[in-house]
Design an enzyme around this catalytic site. Structure first.
Site, short mmCIF file in Angstrom:
data_model
loop_
_atom_site.label_atom_id
_atom_site.label_comp_id
_atom_site.label_asym_id
_atom_site.label_seq_id
_atom_site.Cartn_x
_atom_site.Cartn_y
_atom_site.Cartn_z
N LYS A 67 90.27 32.44 -15.07
CA LYS A 67 90.77 32.59 -13.69
C LYS A 67 89.87 31.79 -12.73
CE LYS A 67 87.41 35.34 -11.83
NZ LYS A 67 86.36 34.64 -11.16
N ASP A 101 86.74 42.22 -13.43
CA ASP A 101 87.80 41.22 -13.57
C ASP A 101 88.76 41.51 -14.72
OD1 ASP A 101 86.89 39.62 -11.48
OD2 ASP A 101 85.63 38.39 -12.79
O1 C5P Z 1 82.06 44.13 -13.10
P1 C5P Z 1 81.22 43.07 -13.71
O2 C5P Z 1 80.36 43.58 -14.83
O3 C5P Z 1 81.97 41.83 -14.08
O4 C5P Z 1 80.21 42.61 -12.56
C1 C5P Z 1 79.06 41.84 -12.81
C2 C5P Z 1 78.07 42.06 -11.71
O5 C5P Z 1 78.58 41.53 -10.48
C3 C5P Z 1 77.76 43.52 -11.40
O6 C5P Z 1 76.70 43.97 -12.18
C4 C5P Z 1 77.40 43.49 -9.94
O7 C5P Z 1 76.06 43.11 -9.79
C5 C5P Z 1 78.25 42.36 -9.38
N1 C5P Z 1 79.50 42.85 -8.73
C6 C5P Z 1 79.43 43.50 -7.52
N2 C5P Z 1 80.58 43.97 -6.93
C7 C5P Z 1 81.78 43.76 -7.52
C8 C5P Z 1 81.87 43.09 -8.75
C9 C5P Z 1 80.71 42.64 -9.34
O8 C5P Z 1 78.35 43.68 -6.96
N3 C5P Z 1 82.87 44.23 -6.92
#
Ligand code: C5P
Length: 315
Positions: free
Chosen positions: A11, A141
């Protein structure tokens, strides 16, 4: 038992606005997410042991449970212990085409493919929204990657509203192979530098998240106005990534100089994308940027916006 091959598209973010902090440590976001044709292939083969094994042709993809695809399989086993006991383990082969730590959701889309594939292997008959709920436990995501296409994403990035599809736009992607940006670092740095301007009250957050639904980029997508789409691209994380990695900014400036519809960093970067009106324009741009940056570490791709999430390629 059957095996499945799944196509797991990457994406890009056409829009990424950071609204505020969440009590769970994440951020409240308002985004427009868009699938592209560049995709990994995930093969799932049942195996006789009760384990999940990963094979991958990319040396930097982990084979243990730090790989989100393995965590997806373990989540399915924990949620559906009877099916796991009946059908046993799975060998997950990842044919990696999407660059890693690139802001393209490569790990998330592989995990989404494992959820969709195990649902089929174990004949669970889960609905798309059940698969998305499981995906939200793995990463912000993953729910989008299950369904794909074009969508507004709010809250943690996991609340989705579909938008009309936009297949007719071509994309050039540019990324330095050895440059990886941690998503957690990008958000943390943003919070340190710009946390003072976060929206703090609940009502304020709700109305800001709501505003994106009637905002200029969504209007442009609804009108299929590709010129406006190109002009309304936005990504707050550029404010921390571009000053830290000037070579990413240089790529973005090179795209800009070549009269593309629009250019932006995707997600937490460091991939930069440019939107083009035709395949010919995208190819020309790829050649020009290759010539302007004769660096063997720089990878470029020509691809296209896509309206699909995880697809079964063969069974
Ligand atoms: O959800 P995911 O593990 O892909 O997110 C990776 C990192 O990105 C999280 O650990 C966080 O630090 C940051 N993040 C965030 N807010 C979001 C999505 C991701 O702070 N809505």
């Amino acid at each position: 038992m059957r095996s499945y091959s799944l196509i797991a598209p990457a994406k890009i973010n056409l829009y990424l606005e950071i609204l505020g902090a969440r009590p769970d440590g994440y951020h409240e976001l308002a985004m427009v997410l868009q699938s592209i044709d560049l995709a990994d292939q995930i093969d799932l083969h049942p195996i006789s042991t009760d384990t999940f094994r990963v094979r991958c042709d990319h040396p930097q993809v982990p084979r243990d449970k730090s790989n989100l695809a393995v965590r997806a399989a373990q989540l399915m086993a924990a949620q559906f212990p009877k099916a796991f006991a009946q059908y046993g383990g799975v060998e997950i082969t990842i044919h990696k085409r999407i660059p890693i730590a690139a802001g393209l959701a490569g790990g998330s889309t592989d995990a989404a493919a494992v959820l969709v594939g195990i649902d089929l292997l174990w004949k669970l008959g889960l609905t798309q929204s059940e698969l998305q709920e499981l995906g939200a436990q793995l990463g912000s995501d993953v729910p989008f990657c299950v369904v794909g296409g074009t969508a507004i994403a709010t809250a943690r990035g996991d609340q989705l509203s579909p938008l009309p599809s936009l297949e007719q736009i071509y994309v050039v992607l540019a990324k330095y192979r050895s440059l990886h940006v941690s998503t957690a670092w990008a958000y943390q740095t943003y919070r340190q530098q710009f946390g003072g301007s976060y929206v703090n009250d609940k009502q304020g957050l709700i109305s800001r998240a709501h505003a994106v639904h009637s905002g200029p980029i969504v209007r442009a997508i609804n009108n299929k106005d590709i010129v406006q789409i190109g002009q309304r691209l936005h990504n707050d994380l550029e404010r921390v990534v571009l000053p830290t990695y000037p070579q990413v900014l240089q790529l973005r400036e090179a795209f800009q100089r070549n009269g593309v519809l629009g250019t932006m960093m995707s997600g937490s970067g460091p991939t930069v994308f440019a939107l083009c009106e035709s395949y010919a324009q995208a190819q020309q741009l790829q050649e020009k940027v290759k010539a302007a940056f004769p660096d063997s570490d720089l990878d470029l791709w020509v691809t296209r916006l896509s309206n699909t999430g995880i697809q079964v390629a063969s069974r």
